[in-house]
Design a protein around this motif. Sequence first.
Motif, PDB file in Angstrom:
ATOM      1  N   GLY A 247       0.607  -1.219   0.068  1.00  0.00           N
ATOM      2  CA  GLY A 247       0.035   0.028   0.104  1.00  0.00           C
ATOM      3  C   GLY A 247       1.024   1.363   0.085  1.00  0.00           C
ATOM      4  O   GLY A 247       0.617   2.288   0.016  1.00  0.00           O
ATOM      5  N   PHE A 248       1.868   1.065  -0.206  1.00  0.00           N
ATOM      6  CA  PHE A 248       2.844   2.220   0.144  1.00  0.00           C
ATOM      7  C   PHE A 248       3.244   3.148  -1.470  1.00  0.00           C
ATOM      8  O   PHE A 248       4.239   2.029  -2.297  1.00  0.00           O
ATOM      9  N   LEU A 249       3.657   4.113  -1.934  1.00  0.00           N
ATOM     10  CA  LEU A 249       3.983   5.136  -2.366  1.00  0.00           C
ATOM     11  C   LEU A 249       5.002   5.093  -1.956  1.00  0.00           C
ATOM     12  O   LEU A 249       5.607   5.555  -0.568  1.00  0.00           O
ATOM     13  N   ARG A 250       6.870   4.774  -2.808  1.00  0.00           N
ATOM     14  CA  ARG A 250       7.798   5.403  -2.166  1.00  0.00           C
ATOM     15  C   ARG A 250       8.729   6.331  -3.823  1.00  0.00           C
ATOM     16  O   ARG A 250       8.795   5.026  -3.911  1.00  0.00           O
ATOM     17  N   VAL A 251       9.264   7.536  -3.072  1.00  0.00           N
ATOM     18  CA  VAL A 251       9.950   8.163  -4.281  1.00  0.00           C
ATOM     19  C   VAL A 251      11.292   8.118  -4.013  1.00  0.00           C
ATOM     20  O   VAL A 251      11.548   7.693  -3.151  1.00  0.00           O
ATOM     21  N   PHE A 252      11.832   7.873  -4.519  1.00  0.00           N
ATOM     22  CA  PHE A 252      13.299   7.823  -4.491  1.00  0.00           C
ATOM     23  C   PHE A 252      14.410   9.740  -5.152  1.00  0.00           C
ATOM     24  O   PHE A 252      14.007   8.493  -7.135  1.00  0.00           O
ATOM     25  N   ASN A 253      15.537   9.382  -5.029  1.00  0.00           N
ATOM     26  CA  ASN A 253      16.483  10.222  -5.492  1.00  0.00           C
ATOM     27  C   ASN A 253      16.762   8.756  -6.530  1.00  0.00           C
ATOM     28  O   ASN A 253      18.033   8.338  -5.639  1.00  0.00           O
ATOM     29  N   PHE A 254      16.892   8.958  -7.759  1.00  0.00           N
ATOM     30  CA  PHE A 254      17.344   7.407  -8.023  1.00  0.00           C
ATOM     31  C   PHE A 254      18.824   7.134  -8.164  1.00  0.00           C
ATOM     32  O   PHE A 254      20.562   6.173  -8.214  1.00  0.00           O
ATOM     33  N   ASP A 255      19.447   8.413  -8.636  1.00  0.00           N
ATOM     34  CA  ASP A 255      21.263   8.876  -8.935  1.00  0.00           C
ATOM     35  C   ASP A 255      21.231   8.521  -7.518  1.00  0.00           C
ATOM     36  O   ASP A 255      22.310   7.740  -6.874  1.00  0.00           O
ATOM     37  N   ALA A 256      21.626   9.275  -6.851  1.00  0.00           N
ATOM     38  CA  ALA A 256      21.759   9.110  -4.918  1.00  0.00           C
ATOM     39  C   ALA A 256      21.142   7.688  -3.259  1.00  0.00           C
ATOM     40  O   ALA A 256      21.782   8.190  -2.929  1.00  0.00           O
ATOM     41  N   VAL A 257      20.440   7.412  -4.404  1.00  0.00           N
ATOM     42  CA  VAL A 257      19.798   5.805  -3.784  1.00  0.00           C
ATOM     43  C   VAL A 257      19.019   6.528  -2.641  1.00  0.00           C
ATOM     44  O   VAL A 257      19.576   5.785  -1.720  1.00  0.00           O
ATOM     45  N   GLU A 258      18.707   7.453  -2.301  1.00  0.00           N
ATOM     46  CA  GLU A 258      17.997   8.097  -1.789  1.00  0.00           C
ATOM     47  C   GLU A 258      16.566   7.880  -1.441  1.00  0.00           C
ATOM     48  O   GLU A 258      15.816   8.537  -2.302  1.00  0.00           O
ATOM     49  N   LEU A 259      15.694   8.115  -0.549  1.00  0.00           N
ATOM     50  CA  LEU A 259      14.422   8.006  -0.315  1.00  0.00           C
ATOM     51  C   LEU A 259      13.958   9.036   0.236  1.00  0.00           C
ATOM     52  O   LEU A 259      14.489  10.395   1.014  1.00  0.00           O
ATOM     53  N   MET A 263       4.617   7.827   0.961  1.00  0.00           N
ATOM     54  CA  MET A 263       2.470   7.860   0.867  1.00  0.00           C
ATOM     55  C   MET A 263       2.045   7.196   1.355  1.00  0.00           C
ATOM     56  O   MET A 263       2.193   5.812   0.704  1.00  0.00           O
ATOM     57  N   LYS A 264       0.972   6.373   2.278  1.00  0.00           N
ATOM     58  CA  LYS A 264       0.332   5.449   2.381  1.00  0.00           C
ATOM     59  C   LYS A 264      -1.295   5.029   2.096  1.00  0.00           C
ATOM     60  O   LYS A 264      -1.674   6.369   1.814  1.00  0.00           O
ATOM     61  N   SER A 265      -1.356   4.485   1.152  1.00  0.00           N
ATOM     62  CA  SER A 265      -2.884   4.270   0.685  1.00  0.00           C
ATOM     63  C   SER A 265      -3.937   4.223   1.697  1.00  0.00           C
ATOM     64  O   SER A 265      -3.973   3.669   2.888  1.00  0.00           O
ATOM     65  N   TYR A 266      -5.397   4.550   1.278  1.00  0.00           N
ATOM     66  CA  TYR A 266      -6.495   4.549   1.867  1.00  0.00           C
ATOM     67  C   TYR A 266      -6.838   2.971   2.896  1.00  0.00           C
ATOM     68  O   TYR A 266      -7.021   2.939   3.594  1.00  0.00           O
ATOM     69  N   PHE A 267      -6.167   2.399   2.013  1.00  0.00           N
ATOM     70  CA  PHE A 267      -6.314   0.932   2.422  1.00  0.00           C
ATOM     71  C   PHE A 267      -6.068  -0.555   0.780  1.00  0.00           C
ATOM     72  O   PHE A 267      -5.958   0.486  -0.046  1.00  0.00           O
ATOM     73  N   GLY A 268      -5.287  -1.438   1.126  1.00  0.00           N
ATOM     74  CA  GLY A 268      -4.923  -2.071   0.013  1.00  0.00           C
ATOM     75  C   GLY A 268      -3.555  -1.745  -0.447  1.00  0.00           C
ATOM     76  O   GLY A 268      -3.437  -0.864   0.272  1.00  0.00           O
ATOM     77  N   GLY A 269      -2.684  -2.885  -1.976  1.00  0.00           N
ATOM     78  CA  GLY A 269      -2.488  -2.354  -2.070  1.00  0.00           C
ATOM     79  C   GLY A 269      -2.320  -1.262  -3.320  1.00  0.00           C
ATOM     80  O   GLY A 269      -3.541  -0.993  -3.745  1.00  0.00           O
ATOM     81  N   LEU A 270      -1.068  -0.709  -3.794  1.00  0.00           N
ATOM     82  CA  LEU A 270      -1.413   0.410  -4.992  1.00  0.00           C
ATOM     83  C   LEU A 270      -0.654  -1.133  -5.891  1.00  0.00           C
ATOM     84  O   LEU A 270       0.321  -1.486  -6.139  1.00  0.00           O
ATOM     85  N   LEU A 271      -1.695  -0.453  -7.314  1.00  0.00           N
ATOM     86  CA  LEU A 271      -1.575  -0.923  -8.011  1.00  0.00           C
ATOM     87  C   LEU A 271      -0.967  -0.206  -9.373  1.00  0.00           C
ATOM     88  O   LEU A 271      -0.082  -0.916 -10.928  1.00  0.00           O
ATOM     89  N   CYS A 272      -0.396   0.694  -9.490  1.00  0.00           N
ATOM     90  CA  CYS A 272      -0.404   2.111 -10.298  1.00  0.00           C
ATOM     91  C   CYS A 272       0.483   3.282 -10.226  1.00  0.00           C
ATOM     92  O   CYS A 272      -0.458   3.563  -9.709  1.00  0.00           O
ATOM     93  N   VAL A 273       0.762   4.078 -11.205  1.00  0.00           N
ATOM     94  CA  VAL A 273       1.896   5.094 -10.409  1.00  0.00           C
ATOM     95  C   VAL A 273       2.061   5.951 -11.927  1.00  0.00           C
ATOM     96  O   VAL A 273       2.577   4.974 -13.029  1.00  0.00           O
ATOM     97  N   CYS A 274       1.470   7.198 -11.260  1.00  0.00           N
ATOM     98  CA  CYS A 274       2.827   7.969 -12.999  1.00  0.00           C
ATOM     99  C   CYS A 274       2.614   9.264 -12.764  1.00  0.00           C
ATOM    100  O   CYS A 274       2.481   9.833 -11.519  1.00  0.00           O
ATOM    101  N   TRP A 275       3.362  10.214 -13.085  1.00  0.00           N
ATOM    102  CA  TRP A 275       3.696  10.997 -13.364  1.00  0.00           C
ATOM    103  C   TRP A 275       3.530  12.464 -13.986  1.00  0.00           C
ATOM    104  O   TRP A 275       3.168  12.398 -15.110  1.00  0.00           O
ATOM    105  N   SER A 276       3.260  13.215 -13.232  1.00  0.00           N
ATOM    106  CA  SER A 276       2.456  15.069 -14.308  1.00  0.00           C
ATOM    107  C   SER A 276       3.993  15.165 -14.877  1.00  0.00           C
ATOM    108  O   SER A 276       5.150  15.010 -14.848  1.00  0.00           O
ATOM    109  N   PRO A 277       3.854  15.905 -16.241  1.00  0.00           N
ATOM    110  CA  PRO A 277       4.991  16.204 -17.085  1.00  0.00           C
ATOM    111  C   PRO A 277       5.418  17.852 -16.550  1.00  0.00           C
ATOM    112  O   PRO A 277       6.616  16.696 -16.881  1.00  0.00           O
ATOM    113  N   ASP A 278       5.271  18.272 -15.125  1.00  0.00           N
ATOM    114  CA  ASP A 278       6.479  18.704 -14.878  1.00  0.00           C
ATOM    115  C   ASP A 278       7.393  17.779 -13.639  1.00  0.00           C
ATOM    116  O   ASP A 278       8.227  18.413 -12.952  1.00  0.00           O
ATOM    117  N   GLY A 279       6.635  16.761 -13.637  1.00  0.00           N
ATOM    118  CA  GLY A 279       6.966  15.865 -12.486  1.00  0.00           C
ATOM    119  C   GLY A 279       7.160  16.617 -11.021  1.00  0.00           C
ATOM    120  O   GLY A 279       7.848  16.658 -10.322  1.00  0.00           O
TER     121      GLY A 279
END
Length: 615
Positions: A247-259, A263-279
């Motif tokens: 149920g968690f969304l986790r966002v990492f700095n990919f180059d730095a390997v840092e969290l 964010m936690k879902s209201y309940f249950g697992g999270l299945l999909c994710v996307c970014w806005s065009p400007d990030g």
Amino acid sequence: MLISKMAAEGGGKEMNEIKTQFTTREGVYKLLTHSEYSRPNRVPFNSQGSNPVKVSFVNVNDQSGNGDRICFNVGRELYFYIYKGVRKAADLSKPIDKRIYKGTQPTCHDFNHLTATAESVSLLVGFSAGQVQLIDPIKKETSKLFNEERLIDKSRVTCVKWVPGSESLFLVSHASGNMYLYNVEHTCGTTAPHYQLLKQGENYSVHTCKSKSTRNPLLKWTVGEGALNEFAFSPDGKFLACVSQDGFLRVFNFDAVELHGTMKSYFGGLLCVCWSPDGKYIVAGGEDDLVTVWSFLDCRVIARGHGHKSWVSVVAFDHYTTSVEESDPMEFSGSDEDFQDQMIHFGRDRANSTQSRLSKRNSTDSRPVSVTYRFGSVGQDTQLCLWDLTEDILFPHLPLSRTRTHTNVMNATSPPAGATIITNTSSNTTNGNNSGANTPGINSLSTTLPRSNSLPHSAGTTTTTTANNTNKAGSGGGIGSGIMDSAIATGVSKFATLSLHDRKERHHEKDHKRNHSMGHISSKSSDKLNLLTKTKTDPAKTLGTLLCPRMEDVPLLEPLICKKIAHERLTVLIFLEDCLVTACQEGFICTWARPGKVGLLSSQNQASSPSGTVV
């Protein structure tokens, strides 16, 4: 409420009818029945027990002007066609390539847009048994098979993507919860890999492969619990958003390997994710039947959307239905076509980082900007929903007199001069350096939020999340180089060097893992990691926190449209320039012409109109 509104639009009987068109403020979107792609026999696929149908696009830039190609999987079969979109009817009798697999099924795929030509494309295909295949459907070649003996991971591949800016690095997530970084130039080895710890933080760890010679996987990430269902790179390729069965969304700095944030879902697992065009924003969907909008800058939930009656399977931003209205009309001069060209260019611009775009906007005269983000979602309820994330949601503290009816947003927005952006931060944050170029000031948010253009807030129970900002230092500049310098000092220079050579913008190591798999890590640090596993977040304690605000504490969005468009659950939603593409589990890929584009299919004199372009 939503139900009464939908009933008023057509009644209960009409709600169960499959729609072939729908109307938004831009006009009418129409289903092009002659542009439907499927198996050549057009027979509905018996999808019971099969993996979801997925679709990938690539443009090979051939001189004929018909460079779009489509790949989709149905059961054990994989197809590769010329995609004619809104221009011409689909010809299913002539696939460029077709493959039928035995003993395993394709689960996901991704083209390398950087290397695609009219003569050759690199297509990664993930499988239900855990392997990843690199094929060229134009040359009809199979070049390599990764994890062939399933020594790296035996579970189903859930997502595979090329690393942005790289011709050879790709990332693979599995149902085991592990995620691995590969290089197509390296082999996987004949024995199970051994790992050594590179970095660990709150509920995640990253390991390098320990071997005498460089081999795959280059990195292994372990984060949280349960399957890692999907991941997505930010538009600039510097950050990685992952959604998991815990149920968690986790966002990492990919180059730095840092969290960066969670964010936690209201309940249950999270299945999909996307970014806005400007990030600046991330949307996630899942088993709570909601779409949740999360602010990358503030690391908090800013809105939820309720329209689906079952699990949300795909979320996607519409990069083309996007506009920015400035108070100073001189900022965007020229015709409407010029403006759209600028917006499309912005959506494709991956060279500038999210931070640089934000700082550029913040360095201007802070002119009032009216913006709206358009995104869509499809679910197992067979419904398509379109949503507008409007200014009153993005900036609830600003005067309501500002225009907020336009769709779109491709630029970072700033409040009028003198206005103060009020955002949330967790009191449990251990590192306060989430400020700087990429984070505005932080404060607690009032619970009395504007709810114009949104549903009445419910008084029912809600879920919440814990303060997730413990390790947000990774978002600051300079952290990445520090981590990699440390990695080099600890004997993993071979990976750092490989990354620098193989990525054009030094985008490298990305992987996501789960703590439940840490017990299998062959490393002296495994005892410490097992201790980390026991400190998992208690979902009951996240309700009412920044990780998972209560329903009444954030605006509840109402969909612009919510239409039943298929007989079986929907598994694909992709926005192209002239159309949007959906697919259902029966194996039918549908093209919906945007307003004003439907005539392209029958008008030969418009045959040269721009084709659907992959975002």
